[in-house]
Design a protein around this motif. Structure first.
Motif, PDB file in Angstrom:
ATOM      1  N   ASP A   3       0.665  -1.188  -0.039  1.00 37.63           N
ATOM      2  CA  ASP A   3       0.090  -0.151   0.148  1.00 37.63           C
ATOM      3  C   ASP A   3       0.831   1.298   0.128  1.00 37.63           C
ATOM      4  O   ASP A   3       0.580   2.378  -0.755  1.00 37.63           O
ATOM      5  CB  ASP A   3      -0.945   0.088   1.045  1.00 37.63           C
ATOM      6  N   ILE A   4       1.988   1.329   0.878  1.00 37.86           N
ATOM      7  CA  ILE A   4       2.915   2.523   0.867  1.00 37.86           C
ATOM      8  C   ILE A   4       4.117   1.905   0.793  1.00 37.86           C
ATOM      9  O   ILE A   4       4.849   1.099   1.637  1.00 37.86           O
ATOM     10  CB  ILE A   4       2.751   3.103   2.273  1.00 37.86           C
ATOM     11  N   GLY A   5       4.882   2.484  -0.228  1.00 35.24           N
ATOM     12  CA  GLY A   5       6.358   2.300  -0.210  1.00 35.24           C
ATOM     13  C   GLY A   5       7.153   2.703   0.732  1.00 35.24           C
ATOM     14  O   GLY A   5       6.948   3.735   0.941  1.00 35.24           O
ATOM     15  N   MET A   6       8.258   2.148   1.222  1.00 31.50           N
ATOM     16  CA  MET A   6       9.107   2.694   2.465  1.00 31.50           C
ATOM     17  C   MET A   6      10.524   2.589   1.810  1.00 31.50           C
ATOM     18  O   MET A   6      11.014   1.444   1.471  1.00 31.50           O
ATOM     19  CB  MET A   6       8.704   2.240   3.759  1.00 31.50           C
ATOM     20  N   MET A   7      11.083   3.784   1.910  1.00 32.72           N
ATOM     21  CA  MET A   7      12.606   3.843   1.805  1.00 32.72           C
ATOM     22  C   MET A   7      13.447   4.194   2.957  1.00 32.72           C
ATOM     23  O   MET A   7      13.849   5.354   3.058  1.00 32.72           O
ATOM     24  CB  MET A   7      13.081   4.699   0.599  1.00 32.72           C
ATOM     25  N   PRO A   8      13.739   3.289   4.178  1.00 29.30           N
ATOM     26  CA  PRO A   8      13.993   3.900   5.363  1.00 29.30           C
ATOM     27  C   PRO A   8      15.457   3.714   5.347  1.00 29.30           C
ATOM     28  O   PRO A   8      16.186   3.128   5.966  1.00 29.30           O
ATOM     29  CB  PRO A   8      13.453   2.991   6.183  1.00 29.30           C
ATOM     30  N   TYR A   9      16.254   4.794   4.805  1.00 24.92           N
ATOM     31  CA  TYR A   9      17.703   4.922   4.899  1.00 24.92           C
ATOM     32  C   TYR A   9      18.198   5.651   6.142  1.00 24.92           C
ATOM     33  O   TYR A   9      17.473   6.551   6.879  1.00 24.92           O
ATOM     34  CB  TYR A   9      18.066   5.626   3.625  1.00 24.92           C
ATOM     35  N   GLY A  44      10.200   8.328   2.439  1.00 18.47           N
ATOM     36  CA  GLY A  44      11.495   8.058   2.142  1.00 18.47           C
ATOM     37  C   GLY A  44      12.418   9.016   3.326  1.00 18.47           C
ATOM     38  O   GLY A  44      12.016  10.082   3.512  1.00 18.47           O
ATOM     39  N   LEU A  45      13.520   8.171   3.858  1.00 15.26           N
ATOM     40  CA  LEU A  45      14.183   8.929   4.996  1.00 15.26           C
ATOM     41  C   LEU A  45      15.643   9.045   4.236  1.00 15.26           C
ATOM     42  O   LEU A  45      16.167   8.113   3.857  1.00 15.26           O
ATOM     43  CB  LEU A  45      14.188   8.132   6.246  1.00 15.26           C
ATOM     44  N   HIS A  46      16.173  10.181   4.875  1.00 18.81           N
ATOM     45  CA  HIS A  46      17.571  10.740   4.693  1.00 18.81           C
ATOM     46  C   HIS A  46      18.035  10.539   3.188  1.00 18.81           C
ATOM     47  O   HIS A  46      19.213  10.081   2.951  1.00 18.81           O
ATOM     48  CB  HIS A  46      18.591   9.931   5.521  1.00 18.81           C
ATOM     49  N   LEU A  47      17.287  10.936   2.262  1.00 18.08           N
ATOM     50  CA  LEU A  47      17.762  10.643   0.871  1.00 18.08           C
ATOM     51  C   LEU A  47      17.439  12.251   0.054  1.00 18.08           C
ATOM     52  O   LEU A  47      16.626  12.407  -0.573  1.00 18.08           O
ATOM     53  CB  LEU A  47      16.662   9.601  -0.003  1.00 18.08           C
ATOM     54  N   PRO A  48      18.226  13.032   0.392  1.00 16.47           N
ATOM     55  CA  PRO A  48      18.335  14.548   0.005  1.00 16.47           C
ATOM     56  C   PRO A  48      17.962  14.478  -1.694  1.00 16.47           C
ATOM     57  O   PRO A  48      17.405  15.549  -2.283  1.00 16.47           O
ATOM     58  CB  PRO A  48      19.380  15.070   0.416  1.00 16.47           C
ATOM     59  N   SER A  49      18.512  13.561  -2.255  1.00 15.62           N
ATOM     60  CA  SER A  49      18.330  13.438  -3.774  1.00 15.62           C
ATOM     61  C   SER A  49      17.091  13.528  -4.367  1.00 15.62           C
ATOM     62  O   SER A  49      16.741  14.003  -5.424  1.00 15.62           O
ATOM     63  CB  SER A  49      19.195  12.473  -4.173  1.00 15.62           C
TER      64      SER A  49
END
Length: 385
Positions: free
Chosen positions: A287-293, A319-324
């Motif tokens: 349901d929700i994609g997560m990118m937990p960096y 997304g976490l900690h992905l400034p790009s």
């Protein structure tokens, strides 16, 4: 003249069953009308019965054996004396092609730097997708510092030798331009998406979710590596037992205790490796994609492959900690966080949860993803070459 493209890759084509940017690049080049062949040149820890094989997709694979099979000896990929002799059969093979074809060398990681000088290439290209000179786990150590210095020297040689350089993020472009001394031949091309594959997924995998579960599924798909914040996800899983946290992909942590603890939570499910053809099916479950960096120097440079894949499938993403990725933040589409607070992560997911089934927002996500199709990305890159 037709072209032969040599792609210097990190490992064998089917290693860990993941498809990275370099795989899409190889297949794109393979299907160009002016391409004679694509050669996937890669290191391998173990001795191969045949160093040269033809893959099912028509790509030619040529392996170069590492110094020794143990992971600690992979530094030899960046040190000339440990691979130069092993490249001689490959160079002899290239010599047979030189009079008939244009030869282009593509580095997708800074291995075998001497190769750029051992042959009279028509073009040398560096497609940089990671901050190779920074530890992935964000933790400095004496062994990693030595290894990073070796890699930095190898990468510096490739940067100076390359005719054109592509980067997956502005952060990487800035770093490489500083090393190069000029930005004239350094360009940013973010990762793309096989839009049709993800926007029209096949029926999702059956019997993946626990029997009777009908709640919200938060999902991560890809290589599970030390750059992820397992502790934050574990905190969130304990606070939101009604959610399921799904991880799809191989364990690239070497059995890290934090990942082991995470998957022991009753509402965390790890599938292990799956076939690339099945990835869209698993995407359909989420349901929700997560990118937990994690917050780290390495992750400042990362532009994750999964962002536009989630969006192409109509899924919102946090997304976490992905400034790009920050510039793509938009309500109901993508939430960017620069925090280590699990409560903020939960609140962001709760907001996205309210939008998950709304057709207008699903359509907006897909519209954004469609502008990032791999074919268009690579077409523009090739024009610059």
């Amino acid at each position: 003249m037709k072209k032969v493209h040599i792609i210097v890759a990190t490992g064998k084509w089917e290693q860990d069953q993941l498809r990275y940017r370099r795989h899409r690049l190889a297949e794109f080049l393979q299907h160009q009308p002016d391409t004679e062949k694509v050669i996937w040149l890669c290191p391998t820890p173990k001795e191969e019965e045949n160093s040269y094989t033809l893959l099912a997709n028509g790509v030619n694979q040529w392996t170069v054996q590492d110094l020794l099979p143990q992971k600690v000896f992979r530094f030899g990929r960046y040190v000339d004396q440990f691979y130069e002799k092993k490249l001689q059969p490959f160079l002899l093979y290239l010599g047979q092609l030189q009079e008939q074809y244009t030869l282009q060398l593509w580095y997708t990681f800074p291995g075998f730097p001497l190769l750029a000088d051992l042959f009279d290439w028509n073009k040398v290209i560096y497609d940089c997708s990671d901050l190779w000179t920074s530890p992935m786990n964000g933790k400095p150590s004496i062994p990693s510092a030595v290894r990073q210095r070796i890699i930095a020297r190898a990468e510096g040689r490739i940067i100076q030798r390359a005719d054109v350089i592509f980067c997956t993020s502005e952060y990487l472009r800035t770093k490489i331009a500083e090393k190069q001394g000029t930005a004239e031949k350094v360009f940013t091309f973010e990762n793309g998406v096989e839009f049709d594959l993800f926007s029209n997924p096949p029926v999702h995998k059956e019997n993946v979710l626990p029997a009777g579960f009908d709640g919200t599924v938060l999902g991560f798909i890809g290589g599970i590596k030390p750059k992820l914040d397992f502790a934050l996800v574990q905190e969130a899983a304990r606070k939101k037992r009604e959610w399921l946290f799904l991880f799809v992909g191989p364990d690239g942590t070497n059995g890290h205790p934090a990942f082991k603890q995470l998957i022991n939570e009753k509402n965390v499910l790890w599938t292990g490796s799956v076939a690339p053809s099945d990835v869209p099916k698993y995407m359909d479950i989420i349901d929700i994609g997560m990118m937990p960096y994690k917050s780290s120097q390495y992750n400042k440079a990362v532009f994750p492959l999964k962002l536009f894949e989630f969006l192409a499938a109509g899924k919102s993403v946090v997304g976490l900690h992905l400034p790009s990725t920050k510039k793509y933040a938009e309500e109901s589409i993508y939430t960017y966080l620069d925090t280590d607070d699990s409560d903020q992560f939960i609140r962001a997911c709760e907001q996205l949860e309210g939008f998950k089934d709304q057709e207008d927002y699903i359509r907006k996500r897909k519209i954004l993803a469609k502008t990032k199709n791999w074919n268009e990305v690579f077409t523009e890159m090739v024009k610059l070459i």
